[in-house]
Motif scaffolding. Structure first.
Motif, PDB file in Angstrom:
ATOM      1  N   LYS A  50      30.484  42.905  52.257  1.00  0.00           N
ATOM      2  CA  LYS A  50      29.081  43.197  52.812  1.00  0.00           C
ATOM      3  C   LYS A  50      28.250  43.945  51.785  1.00  0.00           C
ATOM      4  O   LYS A  50      28.669  43.958  50.596  1.00  0.00           O
ATOM      5  CB  LYS A  50      29.357  44.514  53.682  1.00  0.00           C
ATOM      6  CG  LYS A  50      30.074  45.840  52.967  1.00  0.00           C
ATOM      7  CD  LYS A  50      30.131  46.631  54.164  1.00  0.00           C
ATOM      8  CE  LYS A  50      30.710  47.928  53.748  1.00  0.00           C
ATOM      9  NZ  LYS A  50      30.997  49.242  54.384  1.00  0.00           N
ATOM     10  N   SER A  51      26.943  43.637  52.040  1.00  0.00           N
ATOM     11  CA  SER A  51      25.901  44.092  51.220  1.00  0.00           C
ATOM     12  C   SER A  51      25.873  45.642  50.980  1.00  0.00           C
ATOM     13  O   SER A  51      26.354  46.464  51.694  1.00  0.00           O
ATOM     14  CB  SER A  51      24.484  43.572  51.386  1.00  0.00           C
ATOM     15  OG  SER A  51      24.136  44.003  52.719  1.00  0.00           O
ATOM     16  N   GLY A  52      25.127  46.191  49.834  1.00  0.00           N
ATOM     17  CA  GLY A  52      25.036  47.556  49.724  1.00  0.00           C
ATOM     18  C   GLY A  52      25.112  47.886  48.167  1.00  0.00           C
ATOM     19  O   GLY A  52      25.533  46.930  47.185  1.00  0.00           O
ATOM     20  N   ALA A  53      24.926  48.990  48.072  1.00  0.00           N
ATOM     21  CA  ALA A  53      25.094  49.733  46.675  1.00  0.00           C
ATOM     22  C   ALA A  53      26.660  49.868  46.212  1.00  0.00           C
ATOM     23  O   ALA A  53      27.302  50.579  47.057  1.00  0.00           O
ATOM     24  CB  ALA A  53      24.032  50.944  46.499  1.00  0.00           C
ATOM     25  N   VAL A  54      27.271  49.550  45.279  1.00  0.00           N
ATOM     26  CA  VAL A  54      28.523  50.076  44.665  1.00  0.00           C
ATOM     27  C   VAL A  54      28.509  50.487  43.236  1.00  0.00           C
ATOM     28  O   VAL A  54      27.635  50.045  42.557  1.00  0.00           O
ATOM     29  CB  VAL A  54      29.532  48.660  45.061  1.00  0.00           C
ATOM     30  CG1 VAL A  54      29.476  48.330  46.518  1.00  0.00           C
ATOM     31  CG2 VAL A  54      28.996  47.553  44.189  1.00  0.00           C
ATOM     32  N   SER A  55      29.579  51.124  42.854  1.00  0.00           N
ATOM     33  CA  SER A  55      29.740  51.561  41.539  1.00  0.00           C
ATOM     34  C   SER A  55      31.096  50.761  41.056  1.00  0.00           C
ATOM     35  O   SER A  55      31.987  50.886  41.697  1.00  0.00           O
ATOM     36  CB  SER A  55      30.176  52.970  41.410  1.00  0.00           C
ATOM     37  OG  SER A  55      28.705  53.713  41.538  1.00  0.00           O
ATOM     38  N   VAL A  56      30.796  50.021  40.099  1.00  0.00           N
ATOM     39  CA  VAL A  56      31.962  49.095  39.413  1.00  0.00           C
ATOM     40  C   VAL A  56      32.290  49.809  38.083  1.00  0.00           C
ATOM     41  O   VAL A  56      31.689  50.341  37.378  1.00  0.00           O
ATOM     42  CB  VAL A  56      31.439  47.770  39.253  1.00  0.00           C
ATOM     43  CG1 VAL A  56      32.477  47.026  38.785  1.00  0.00           C
ATOM     44  CG2 VAL A  56      31.055  47.048  40.297  1.00  0.00           C
ATOM     45  N   SER A  57      33.743  49.891  38.251  1.00  0.00           N
ATOM     46  CA  SER A  57      34.279  50.427  36.686  1.00  0.00           C
ATOM     47  C   SER A  57      35.659  49.625  36.161  1.00  0.00           C
ATOM     48  O   SER A  57      36.116  48.910  37.088  1.00  0.00           O
ATOM     49  CB  SER A  57      34.432  52.289  36.969  1.00  0.00           C
ATOM     50  OG  SER A  57      35.559  52.105  37.842  1.00  0.00           O
ATOM     51  N   MET A  58      35.988  49.911  35.020  1.00  0.00           N
ATOM     52  CA  MET A  58      37.104  49.376  34.554  1.00  0.00           C
ATOM     53  C   MET A  58      37.893  50.386  33.839  1.00  0.00           C
ATOM     54  O   MET A  58      37.291  51.423  32.892  1.00  0.00           O
ATOM     55  CB  MET A  58      36.915  48.236  33.674  1.00  0.00           C
ATOM     56  CG  MET A  58      38.124  47.363  33.135  1.00  0.00           C
ATOM     57  SD  MET A  58      38.781  47.840  31.564  1.00  0.00           S
ATOM     58  CE  MET A  58      37.366  47.487  30.354  1.00  0.00           C
ATOM     59  N   THR A  59      39.285  50.469  33.868  1.00  0.00           N
ATOM     60  CA  THR A  59      40.211  51.300  33.203  1.00  0.00           C
ATOM     61  C   THR A  59      40.823  50.446  32.251  1.00  0.00           C
ATOM     62  O   THR A  59      41.701  49.679  32.814  1.00  0.00           O
ATOM     63  CB  THR A  59      41.047  52.389  33.977  1.00  0.00           C
ATOM     64  OG1 THR A  59      39.949  52.837  34.694  1.00  0.00           O
ATOM     65  CG2 THR A  59      41.923  53.153  33.037  1.00  0.00           C
ATOM     66  N   ALA A  60      40.978  50.647  30.871  1.00  0.00           N
ATOM     67  CA  ALA A  60      42.027  49.843  30.089  1.00  0.00           C
ATOM     68  C   ALA A  60      43.067  50.627  29.923  1.00  0.00           C
ATOM     69  O   ALA A  60      43.074  51.781  29.523  1.00  0.00           O
ATOM     70  CB  ALA A  60      40.917  49.620  29.007  1.00  0.00           C
ATOM     71  N   THR A  61      44.182  49.859  29.644  1.00  0.00           N
ATOM     72  CA  THR A  61      45.459  50.636  29.287  1.00  0.00           C
ATOM     73  C   THR A  61      45.961  50.322  27.900  1.00  0.00           C
ATOM     74  O   THR A  61      46.152  48.886  27.930  1.00  0.00           O
ATOM     75  CB  THR A  61      46.578  50.373  30.600  1.00  0.00           C
ATOM     76  OG1 THR A  61      46.167  50.996  31.771  1.00  0.00           O
ATOM     77  CG2 THR A  61      47.881  51.129  29.993  1.00  0.00           C
TER      78      THR A  61
END
Length: 113
Positions: A50-61
C-alpha cells in the motif's frame, strides 16, 4: 590499542544485515546491497502492498576477532549490532500495469497519473 603494555588488534567483519522496510516486513541478508547498474535488478528489494509514508532502516551484525602482540586471531564471543539512521520515504505507487495506451494521448489511463 595497548592494554597492560600489550598491543591488541581487533578485527570486525559484517556477517548479516537486517532490513526493516517500515511496513511490518523485514529481510535478513548476508550482503549489504549496492546501487544497481541501469537495467539491473537490485540485490535487496521489497514490494510494498500500500502507499503511504514509511521509515526504512537496517541493522548490521558484526562478528569480531582479536590478536595480542601479533599472535593468532581469536574469536570474540557474541555479536555487535549497529543500527542505521532511519530514512523516511513515501510509497506512492506499489503496483504496475502493462498498458497499450500512451499517457500523453490518455493522461487518465492506468499508471499515467
Amino acid at each position: 590499542m595497548t592494554l597492560l603494555t600489550y598491543a591488541v588488534t581487533v578485527k570486525v567483519t559484517p556477517v548479516r544485515f537486517h532490513w526493516d522496510f517500515g511496513d511490518d516486513a523485514g529481510k535478513t541478508t548476508s550482503v549489504k546491497g549496492e546501487k544497481p547498474l541501469p537495467g539491473d535488478r537490485p540485490q535487496i528489494g521489497h514490494e510494498y502492498q500500500k502507499s503511504g509514508a514509511v521509515s526504512v532502516s537496517m541493522t548490521a551484525t558484526f562478528s569480531g576477532e582479536f590478536s595480542v602482540d601479533g599472535g593468532p586471531w581469536l574469536p570474540i564471543d557474541g555479536f555487535a549490532h549497529v543500527a542505521s539512521n532511519e530514512i523516511d520515504i513515501d510509497v506512492y505507487r506499489y503496483h504496475r500495469y502493462l498498458v497499450d495506451e500512451d499517457c500523453y494521448a490518455n493522461p487518465r489511463g492506468p499508471d499515467c497519473a
